[in-house]
Design an enzyme around this catalytic site. Structure first.
Site, PDB file in Angstrom:
ATOM      1  N   HIS A  17       0.840  -1.206   0.000  1.00 30.90           N
ATOM      2  CA  HIS A  17       0.000   0.000   0.000  1.00 30.90           C
ATOM      3  C   HIS A  17       0.872   1.253   0.000  1.00 30.90           C
ATOM      4  O   HIS A  17       0.637   2.190  -0.765  1.00 30.90           O
ATOM      5  CB  HIS A  17      -0.863   0.065   1.269  1.00 30.90           C
ATOM      6  N   LYS A  41     -17.786  -5.748   7.278  1.00 30.56           N
ATOM      7  CA  LYS A  41     -16.527  -6.421   7.604  1.00 30.56           C
ATOM      8  C   LYS A  41     -16.169  -6.170   9.057  1.00 30.56           C
ATOM      9  O   LYS A  41     -16.444  -5.102   9.590  1.00 30.56           O
ATOM     10  CB  LYS A  41     -15.394  -5.875   6.720  1.00 30.56           C
ATOM     11  N   ARG A  90      -2.236  -6.173  -8.356  1.00 31.69           N
ATOM     12  CA  ARG A  90      -1.201  -7.177  -8.123  1.00 31.69           C
ATOM     13  C   ARG A  90      -1.239  -8.252  -9.201  1.00 31.69           C
ATOM     14  O   ARG A  90      -0.403  -8.318 -10.067  1.00 31.69           O
ATOM     15  CB  ARG A  90      -1.372  -7.827  -6.743  1.00 31.69           C
ATOM     16  N   SER A 128      -2.946  -7.477   3.208  1.00 37.27           N
ATOM     17  CA  SER A 128      -3.203  -7.324   4.646  1.00 37.27           C
ATOM     18  C   SER A 128      -3.501  -8.687   5.269  1.00 37.27           C
ATOM     19  O   SER A 128      -3.088  -8.969   6.394  1.00 37.27           O
ATOM     20  CB  SER A 128      -4.398  -6.383   4.870  1.00 37.27           C
TER      21      SER A 128
HETATM   22  P1  ADP Z   1      -9.750  -3.203  -0.526  1.00 34.20           P
HETATM   23  O1  ADP Z   1     -10.443  -3.961   0.573  1.00 34.20           O
HETATM   24  O2  ADP Z   1     -10.480  -2.003  -1.012  1.00 34.20           O
HETATM   25  O3  ADP Z   1      -9.195  -4.041  -1.653  1.00 34.20           O
HETATM   26  P2  ADP Z   1      -7.079  -3.045   0.491  1.00 34.20           P
HETATM   27  O4  ADP Z   1      -6.682  -2.364   1.743  1.00 34.20           O
HETATM   28  O5  ADP Z   1      -6.938  -4.519   0.457  1.00 34.20           O
HETATM   29  O6  ADP Z   1      -8.543  -2.545   0.224  1.00 34.20           O
HETATM   30  O7  ADP Z   1      -6.269  -2.439  -0.740  1.00 34.20           O
HETATM   31  C1  ADP Z   1      -6.296  -1.083  -1.074  1.00 34.20           C
HETATM   32  C2  ADP Z   1      -5.623  -0.879  -2.415  1.00 34.20           C
HETATM   33  O8  ADP Z   1      -4.243  -1.248  -2.349  1.00 34.20           O
HETATM   34  C3  ADP Z   1      -6.206  -1.723  -3.535  1.00 34.20           C
HETATM   35  O9  ADP Z   1      -6.159  -0.977  -4.723  1.00 34.20           O
HETATM   36  C4  ADP Z   1      -5.275  -2.900  -3.619  1.00 34.20           C
HETATM   37  O10 ADP Z   1      -5.284  -3.506  -4.891  1.00 34.20           O
HETATM   38  C5  ADP Z   1      -3.963  -2.209  -3.351  1.00 34.20           C
HETATM   39  N1  ADP Z   1      -2.946  -3.130  -2.860  1.00 34.20           N
HETATM   40  C6  ADP Z   1      -3.028  -3.956  -1.803  1.00 34.20           C
HETATM   41  N2  ADP Z   1      -1.885  -4.657  -1.646  1.00 34.20           N
HETATM   42  C7  ADP Z   1      -1.050  -4.246  -2.634  1.00 34.20           C
HETATM   43  C8  ADP Z   1       0.279  -4.605  -3.041  1.00 34.20           C
HETATM   44  N3  ADP Z   1       0.981  -5.529  -2.392  1.00 34.20           N
HETATM   45  N4  ADP Z   1       0.809  -3.970  -4.124  1.00 34.20           N
HETATM   46  C9  ADP Z   1       0.088  -3.045  -4.779  1.00 34.20           C
HETATM   47  N5  ADP Z   1      -1.166  -2.684  -4.467  1.00 34.20           N
HETATM   48  C10 ADP Z   1      -1.727  -3.267  -3.414  1.00 34.20           C
END
Ligand code: ADP
Length: 159
Positions: A17, A41, A90, A128
């Site tokens: 992130h 959630k 990803r 996460s």
């Molecule tokens: P959501 O529940 O909205 O997917 P996340 O917190 O999981 O929220 O992710 C927020 C954003 O960060 C999303 O666009 C997700 O694709 C991106 N993201 C999460 N992990 C990575 C990573 N390792 N590399 C690049 N982008 C990521």
């Protein structure tokens, strides 16, 4: 001014992130990291904890702000005067979900663009959920998350 929104659950923020937020901050004038309040959630970290960890981890980035939001993302984007939503991609598995959301958002607010940034190779495996799984078994997460997050994870799983 080109303001953009980086939305997500950030439960918790990972280095993946942070990489997307940092790269977005180098392209756009202002990046608003929007932490989603999703009543469906049950997050590990409260909204306040998530916002605080992101603020601490992005304090060196002058044009990054962190806020919480609930409701429709496009309404929030309009309200904050954002021209785009920035998301990270990803793997192929992210694509279907992202295409659906980008399409719906475009229907609702054609003036708000969705911009995708490819993950950096070293973070392509990071999510996460993976971080929480490793931390729950007291594995080393300091290479996966900023230090403020690693500390909070230790507190959570050692108590
Ligand atoms: P959501 O529940 O909205 O997917 P996340 O917190 O999981 O929220 O992710 C927020 C954003 O960060 C999303 O666009 C997700 O694709 C991106 N993201 C999460 N992990 C990575 C990573 N390792 N590399 C690049 N982008 C990521």
């Amino acid at each position: 001014m080109k303001n953009v929104i980086c939305p997500g659950s950030f439960d918790p923020l990972t280095n993946g992130h942070l990489d997307i937020i940092t790269r977005a901050s180098q392209i756009f004038d202002k990046v608003i990291v929007a932490v989603l309040h999703n009543p469906n959630k049950k997050p590990l970290f409260s909204m306040d904890e998530r916002v605080e960890m992101i603020r601490e981890s992005t304090k060196h980035l002058n044009n990054v702000e962190v806020e919480s939001y609930s409701g429709l993302l496009v309404d929030y984007a309009r309200q904050r005067g954002a021209c785009a939503i920035v998301r990270g991609l990803r793997a192929i598995s992210d694509f279907e979900f992202e295409l659906m959301h980008a399409s719906v958002n475009r229907k609702l607010a054609p003036e708000v663009e969705t911009v995708y940034m490819m993950t950096s190779n070293e973070f392509s495996f990071l999510s996460s959920s993976v971080v929480k799984e490793v931390a729950a078994f007291h594995g080393e997460v300091s290479c996966m998350v900023p230090s403020a997050v690693a500390e909070k994870l230790k507190e959570k799983f050692n108590s």
